[in-house]
Design a protein around this motif. Structure first.
Motif, PDB file in Angstrom:
ATOM      1  N   THR A   1      41.327  49.107  44.309  1.00 18.95           N
ATOM      2  CA  THR A   1      42.388  50.019  45.027  1.00 18.95           C
ATOM      3  C   THR A   1      41.605  49.582  46.654  1.00 18.95           C
ATOM      4  O   THR A   1      42.331  49.953  47.212  1.00 18.95           O
ATOM      5  N   PHE A   2      40.386  49.910  46.814  1.00 18.40           N
ATOM      6  CA  PHE A   2      40.512  49.211  47.627  1.00 18.40           C
ATOM      7  C   PHE A   2      39.944  48.453  48.668  1.00 18.40           C
ATOM      8  O   PHE A   2      39.708  48.330  50.081  1.00 18.40           O
ATOM      9  N   LEU A   3      40.311  47.299  47.383  1.00 18.84           N
ATOM     10  CA  LEU A   3      40.182  46.165  48.211  1.00 18.84           C
ATOM     11  C   LEU A   3      42.035  45.596  48.701  1.00 18.84           C
ATOM     12  O   LEU A   3      43.011  46.345  48.678  1.00 18.84           O
ATOM     13  N   PRO A   4      41.986  44.644  49.625  1.00 22.40           N
ATOM     14  CA  PRO A   4      42.599  43.810  50.377  1.00 22.40           C
ATOM     15  C   PRO A   4      44.443  43.426  49.411  1.00 22.40           C
ATOM     16  O   PRO A   4      43.305  43.502  48.134  1.00 22.40           O
ATOM     17  N   SER A   5      45.309  43.979  49.202  1.00 18.56           N
ATOM     18  CA  SER A   5      45.915  43.197  47.832  1.00 18.56           C
ATOM     19  C   SER A   5      47.192  42.458  47.625  1.00 18.56           C
ATOM     20  O   SER A   5      47.958  42.457  49.715  1.00 18.56           O
TER      21      SER A   5
ATOM     22  N   SER B   1      44.131  45.554  38.975  1.00 15.72           N
ATOM     23  CA  SER B   1      43.364  43.611  38.236  1.00 15.72           C
ATOM     24  C   SER B   1      42.588  43.212  40.273  1.00 15.72           C
ATOM     25  O   SER B   1      42.969  44.147  41.027  1.00 15.72           O
ATOM     26  N   SER B   2      42.013  42.099  39.922  1.00 11.19           N
ATOM     27  CA  SER B   2      41.263  41.311  41.531  1.00 11.19           C
ATOM     28  C   SER B   2      41.360  40.311  41.020  1.00 11.19           C
ATOM     29  O   SER B   2      40.843  39.447  40.282  1.00 11.19           O
ATOM     30  N   ARG B   3      41.466  39.546  41.360  1.00 12.88           N
ATOM     31  CA  ARG B   3      41.394  37.667  41.596  1.00 12.88           C
ATOM     32  C   ARG B   3      40.631  37.434  43.115  1.00 12.88           C
ATOM     33  O   ARG B   3      41.128  38.082  44.159  1.00 12.88           O
ATOM     34  N   ASP B   4      39.574  36.222  42.249  1.00 12.99           N
ATOM     35  CA  ASP B   4      38.562  35.643  43.632  1.00 12.99           C
ATOM     36  C   ASP B   4      39.237  34.129  43.928  1.00 12.99           C
ATOM     37  O   ASP B   4      38.794  33.066  43.114  1.00 12.99           O
TER      38      ASP B   4
ATOM     39  N   MET C   1      39.378  58.635  53.624  1.00 13.43           N
ATOM     40  CA  MET C   1      39.155  59.203  52.451  1.00 13.43           C
ATOM     41  C   MET C   1      37.500  58.073  51.800  1.00 13.43           C
ATOM     42  O   MET C   1      37.511  57.210  51.825  1.00 13.43           O
ATOM     43  N   GLU C   2      36.062  58.902  52.091  1.00 15.43           N
ATOM     44  CA  GLU C   2      35.254  58.242  51.580  1.00 15.43           C
ATOM     45  C   GLU C   2      34.413  59.068  49.994  1.00 15.43           C
ATOM     46  O   GLU C   2      34.613  59.865  49.434  1.00 15.43           O
ATOM     47  N   ASN C   3      34.418  58.108  49.074  1.00 19.09           N
ATOM     48  CA  ASN C   3      33.910  57.990  47.628  1.00 19.09           C
ATOM     49  C   ASN C   3      33.343  57.268  47.565  1.00 19.09           C
ATOM     50  O   ASN C   3      33.161  56.017  48.298  1.00 19.09           O
ATOM     51  N   ALA C   4      32.868  57.103  46.099  1.00 18.15           N
ATOM     52  CA  ALA C   4      31.493  56.259  45.276  1.00 18.15           C
ATOM     53  C   ALA C   4      32.709  54.579  45.790  1.00 18.15           C
ATOM     54  O   ALA C   4      32.291  53.495  45.776  1.00 18.15           O
ATOM     55  N   SER C   5      33.937  54.900  45.130  1.00 19.04           N
ATOM     56  CA  SER C   5      34.862  53.673  44.979  1.00 19.04           C
ATOM     57  C   SER C   5      35.002  52.822  46.348  1.00 19.04           C
ATOM     58  O   SER C   5      34.735  51.719  46.023  1.00 19.04           O
ATOM     59  N   LYS C   6      35.396  54.043  47.408  1.00 12.55           N
ATOM     60  CA  LYS C   6      35.978  53.330  48.368  1.00 12.55           C
ATOM     61  C   LYS C   6      34.113  52.482  49.063  1.00 12.55           C
ATOM     62  O   LYS C   6      34.410  51.290  50.100  1.00 12.55           O
ATOM     63  N   THR C   7      32.551  53.368  49.129  1.00 16.49           N
ATOM     64  CA  THR C   7      32.128  52.345  49.812  1.00 16.49           C
ATOM     65  C   THR C   7      31.530  51.883  48.864  1.00 16.49           C
ATOM     66  O   THR C   7      31.425  50.431  49.956  1.00 16.49           O
ATOM     67  N   LEU C   8      32.219  51.177  47.817  1.00 15.59           N
ATOM     68  CA  LEU C   8      31.374  50.392  47.071  1.00 15.59           C
ATOM     69  C   LEU C   8      32.536  48.402  47.135  1.00 15.59           C
ATOM     70  O   LEU C   8      31.418  47.565  47.629  1.00 15.59           O
ATOM     71  N   ALA C   9      33.586  48.832  47.435  1.00 18.33           N
ATOM     72  CA  ALA C   9      34.449  48.458  47.970  1.00 18.33           C
ATOM     73  C   ALA C   9      34.153  47.428  48.925  1.00 18.33           C
ATOM     74  O   ALA C   9      34.810  46.941  49.803  1.00 18.33           O
ATOM     75  N   ASP C  10      33.960  48.736  49.919  1.00 18.79           N
ATOM     76  CA  ASP C  10      33.931  48.333  51.865  1.00 18.79           C
ATOM     77  C   ASP C  10      31.970  47.470  51.993  1.00 18.79           C
ATOM     78  O   ASP C  10      32.370  46.326  52.550  1.00 18.79           O
ATOM     79  N   GLU C  11      31.288  48.143  51.409  1.00 19.61           N
ATOM     80  CA  GLU C  11      30.640  47.092  51.181  1.00 19.61           C
ATOM     81  C   GLU C  11      30.337  45.256  50.578  1.00 19.61           C
ATOM     82  O   GLU C  11      29.887  44.421  51.398  1.00 19.61           O
ATOM     83  N   TYR C  12      31.013  45.679  49.706  1.00 18.97           N
ATOM     84  CA  TYR C  12      31.946  44.292  48.665  1.00 18.97           C
ATOM     85  C   TYR C  12      32.285  43.618  49.705  1.00 18.97           C
ATOM     86  O   TYR C  12      31.590  42.079  49.948  1.00 18.97           O
ATOM     87  N   ARG C  13      32.772  44.236  50.793  1.00 20.03           N
ATOM     88  CA  ARG C  13      34.043  43.469  51.600  1.00 20.03           C
ATOM     89  C   ARG C  13      32.573  43.292  52.811  1.00 20.03           C
ATOM     90  O   ARG C  13      32.921  41.810  53.559  1.00 20.03           O
TER      91      ARG C  13
ATOM     92  N   LEU D   1      30.341  42.210  52.895  1.00 18.87           N
ATOM     93  CA  LEU D   1      28.882  40.869  52.493  1.00 18.87           C
ATOM     94  C   LEU D   1      29.779  39.411  52.520  1.00 18.87           C
ATOM     95  O   LEU D   1      29.388  39.257  51.920  1.00 18.87           O
ATOM     96  N   GLY D   2      30.754  39.610  52.556  1.00 17.71           N
ATOM     97  CA  GLY D   2      31.937  38.710  52.289  1.00 17.71           C
ATOM     98  C   GLY D   2      32.978  38.252  51.354  1.00 17.71           C
ATOM     99  O   GLY D   2      33.359  37.572  51.360  1.00 17.71           O
ATOM    100  N   GLY D   3      32.698  39.353  50.879  1.00 13.53           N
ATOM    101  CA  GLY D   3      34.049  39.618  49.334  1.00 13.53           C
ATOM    102  C   GLY D   3      34.870  38.872  49.785  1.00 13.53           C
ATOM    103  O   GLY D   3      35.683  39.631  50.447  1.00 13.53           O
ATOM    104  N   ARG D   4      35.630  37.875  48.665  1.00 12.26           N
ATOM    105  CA  ARG D   4      37.429  38.145  49.076  1.00 12.26           C
ATOM    106  C   ARG D   4      37.784  38.086  48.154  1.00 12.26           C
ATOM    107  O   ARG D   4      39.241  37.562  47.933  1.00 12.26           O
ATOM    108  N   ARG D   5      38.113  38.919  47.799  1.00  9.29           N
ATOM    109  CA  ARG D   5      38.714  39.551  46.019  1.00  9.29           C
ATOM    110  C   ARG D   5      39.831  40.082  46.610  1.00  9.29           C
ATOM    111  O   ARG D   5      39.591  40.931  47.913  1.00  9.29           O
ATOM    112  N   VAL D   6      40.680  39.788  46.248  1.00 11.00           N
ATOM    113  CA  VAL D   6      41.956  40.544  46.778  1.00 11.00           C
ATOM    114  C   VAL D   6      42.740  42.092  44.773  1.00 11.00           C
ATOM    115  O   VAL D   6      42.375  40.911  44.087  1.00 11.00           O
TER     116      VAL D   6
END
Length: 76
Positions: free
Chosen positions: A61-65, A29-32, A1-13, A15-20
């Protein structure tokens, strides 16, 4: 499923994003805990933290849980 939210989450990850994502009683919510790379932290600050609460939850919701047990023994 491709949408704006997934695209943002994918780019964040990418770039080395580690939030869950933390989903509890349908409240997201998310935690860092591990700290982001500087690039990922800037991307989150510029592109995600400024979103409405609903849009931010959609991205989360597209970040690792935190609730994902795939790394647990016997998990899939």
């Amino acid at each position: 499923m491709e949408n704006a939210s997934k695209t943002l989450a994918d780019e964040y990850r990418r770039l080395g994003g580690r939030r869950v994502a933390v989903i509890d009683d349908n409240i997201g919510s998310s935690r860092d805990w591990e700290g982001d790379t500087p690039e990922a932290a800037k991307f989150w600050r510029v592109h995600i933290s400024s979103l409405s609460d609903r849009e931010k939850r959609d991205v989360e919701t597209f970040l690792p849980s935190l609730n994902d047990e795939s790394d647990e023994p016997g998990g899939k």
